[in-house]
Design a protein around this motif. Structure first.
Motif, PDB file in Angstrom:
ATOM      1  N   ASN A  94      -3.911   2.550  28.538  1.00  0.00           N
ATOM      2  CA  ASN A  94      -3.635   2.883  26.885  1.00  0.00           C
ATOM      3  C   ASN A  94      -4.844   1.987  26.425  1.00  0.00           C
ATOM      4  OD1 ASN A  94      -3.188   2.947  24.205  1.00  0.00           O
ATOM      5  ND2 ASN A  94      -1.072   2.857  24.604  1.00  0.00           N
ATOM      6  N   SER A  95      -5.814   2.806  25.908  1.00  0.00           N
ATOM      7  CA  SER A  95      -7.223   1.989  25.207  1.00  0.00           C
ATOM      8  C   SER A  95      -7.571   2.649  24.054  1.00  0.00           C
ATOM      9  CB  SER A  95      -7.817   1.679  26.389  1.00  0.00           C
ATOM     10  OG  SER A  95      -9.090   0.877  25.784  1.00  0.00           O
ATOM     11  N   SER A 136     -15.226   0.284  26.747  1.00  0.00           N
ATOM     12  CA  SER A 136     -13.817   0.118  27.294  1.00  0.00           C
ATOM     13  C   SER A 136     -13.674   0.199  28.871  1.00  0.00           C
ATOM     14  CB  SER A 136     -12.634   0.971  26.460  1.00  0.00           C
ATOM     15  OG  SER A 136     -13.152   0.984  25.329  1.00  0.00           O
ATOM     16  N   PHE A 153     -11.005  -0.870  31.916  1.00  0.00           N
ATOM     17  CA  PHE A 153      -9.856  -1.464  32.241  1.00  0.00           C
ATOM     18  C   PHE A 153      -9.526  -0.834  33.879  1.00  0.00           C
ATOM     19  CE2 PHE A 153      -8.382   2.990  31.508  1.00  0.00           C
ATOM     20  CZ  PHE A 153      -9.195   3.203  30.224  1.00  0.00           C
TER      21      PHE A 153
END
Ligand code: CUA
Length: 189
Positions: free
Chosen positions: A127-128, A136, A138
């Motif tokens: 969830n970003s 971003s 992750f």
């Protein structure tokens, strides 16, 4: 005129000093625990502090660099992990279908070409936000093969509700077999 001593006054001051000292030590130990957590997470899990920012020019994503279209999709790294590069733009993700192996560490690297978009993979902890100008990053591992939806969850304009992609998790052996024939993988048909 001298004040007559209040019975118990000196004891009261002592108690107050002791209580203050105790609270001060409690606050100091909370801060020490938080600092120790940041250091542990940073070193042991290789997580970056929130101040870490990686920037990218959103106006030249399609011309050169890491997020050029031919470099998007899933790529196998020398250590056997997989890196997925993708971009979000009004109103779609590229690639539109992400192909990843189960039971393998996956690093996502994504950015936005225009507006703030959301990146959420259903039934996972991914969830970003995708913010133009920033990358971003992750990491996650998918336990088992399956299909996930990846809707944009950040209001990004009139086409927001139609902005989503698919994530297809397949078994590790099939993925690496396909990867040996192709530099970048996706499940876009
Ligand atoms: Cu992109 Cu909402």
């Amino acid at each position: 005129m001298s004040l007559s001593p209040v019975p118990g006054h000196k004891d009261g001051a002592d108690v107050a000093a002791r209580v203050e000292w105790r609270w001060a030590m409690l606050v100091v130990s909370i801060i020490a625990v938080l600092v120790a957590m940041v250091i542990f997470i940073g070193l042991h899990w290789a997580m970056m502090p929130p101040s870490r920012v990686e920037t990218v020019n959103p106006t030249t994503l399609h011309i050169a660099g890491e997020f050029i279209e031919s470099n998007l999709g899933s790529a196998v790294e020398p250590d056997g992990s997989v890196t997925v590069r993708m971009i979000g733009q009004q109103y779609s993700f590229t690639p539109q279908c992400i192909l990843v192996p189960a039971g393998t560490p996956i690093t996502f690297r994504a950015t936005s070409a225009d507006d703030v978009h959301g990146l959420l993979i259903t039934n996972t902890n991914v969830n970003s936000m995708l913010v133009p100008g920033y990358v971003s990053t992750f990491k996650t591992t998918f336990d088992k093969p399956g299909d996930h939806l990846m809707p944009c969850h950040e209001y990004c304009g009139v086409g927001h509700e139609g902005m989503w992609a698919n994530v297809k998790v397949i078994d590790k052996a099939s993925f690496f077999r396909m990867a040996s024939n192709s530099r970048r993988l996706s499940c876009v048909k």
